[in-house]
Design an enzyme around this catalytic site. Structure first.
Site, PDB file in Angstrom:
ATOM      1  CD  GLU A  68     -76.524  23.413 -62.123  1.00 18.18           C
ATOM      2  OE1 GLU A  68     -76.400  22.550 -63.015  1.00 18.18           O
ATOM      3  OE2 GLU A  68     -75.887  23.379 -61.070  1.00 18.18           O
ATOM      4  CB  CYS A 107     -72.836  20.332 -60.090  1.00 23.33           C
ATOM      5  SG  CYS A 107     -72.219  21.919 -59.516  1.00 23.33           S
TER       6      CYS A 107
END
Length: 196
Positions: A68, A107
């Protein structure tokens, strides 16, 4: 905080032994010990993700790798959400928090906001009001909402991104921008700050 969460999960015994490990720091030769039955999950930069995907041992042993990287997380306001509703307030709260928590350097930060055209000006005004009220500066000072970015390089990157959006995409800056904001509790030109 992540370490505490993992400790609590392991203490609770909700997962089989060995199902979850947390590594903080350099991995050393750990990747050389992963085999076909293992899964490597990584969250972080696309550059590091590419290195992991191409790791010779992981490829040779066909280790599953889940990456990811460099998320473009969005907050989406549905067309059925009424102005003044509790749902709209929750949306505004989450967008404000996600866009500014850790100075936006995480993130999972919200990087895009999708709003129906007929609600755009109202949502924009509400967010500008919230962001404009935030105090930028020394996070140890009471009332400061946003601290500095970690490095001069990140500051330059954020400012360049804002300037690119304004120059190439033709957007206008509603609040903040690439100029150094007024700061609370920070003397002179110390620190790497950007207003929301």
């Amino acid at each position: 905080m992540t370490v505490k969460l993992v400790e609590r999960l392991l203490e609770a015994g909700v997962l089989p032994p060995g199902a979850l490990q947390l590594l903080v720091g350099e991995p050393g030769d750990l990747l050389d010990h992963l085999a076909e039955q293992d899964v490597l999950a990584f969250t972080g930069s696309s550059a590091t993700g590419a290195k992991l995907r191409g790791h010779e041992g992981l490829v040779r042993r066909n280790v599953r790798v889940n990456i990811e990287a460099d998320s473009l997380n969005a907050a989406v306001l549905g067309p059925d959400v009424e102005l003044g509703s509790e749902t709209l307030q929750l949306f505004l709260n989450e967008v404000t928090k996600e866009a500014t928590q850790k100075a936006g350097q995480k993130c999972t930060a919200t990087r895009r906001i999708f709003v129906p055209q007929d609600r755009l000006e109202d949502v924009k005004e509400a967010l500008v009001e919230r962001f404009s009220a935030m105090k930028v500066g020394d996070p140890a000072v009471d009332g400061v909402n946003i601290g500095p970015l970690p490095t001069q390089r990140q500051l330059a990157s954020v400012r360049a991104g804002i300037d690119t959006l304004v120059g190439e995409a033709g957007v206008s800056v509603a609040t903040g921008g690439s100029a150094r904001p007024g700061l609370v509790g920070v003397p002179g030109d110390k620190g790497y700050f950007v207003a929301p």
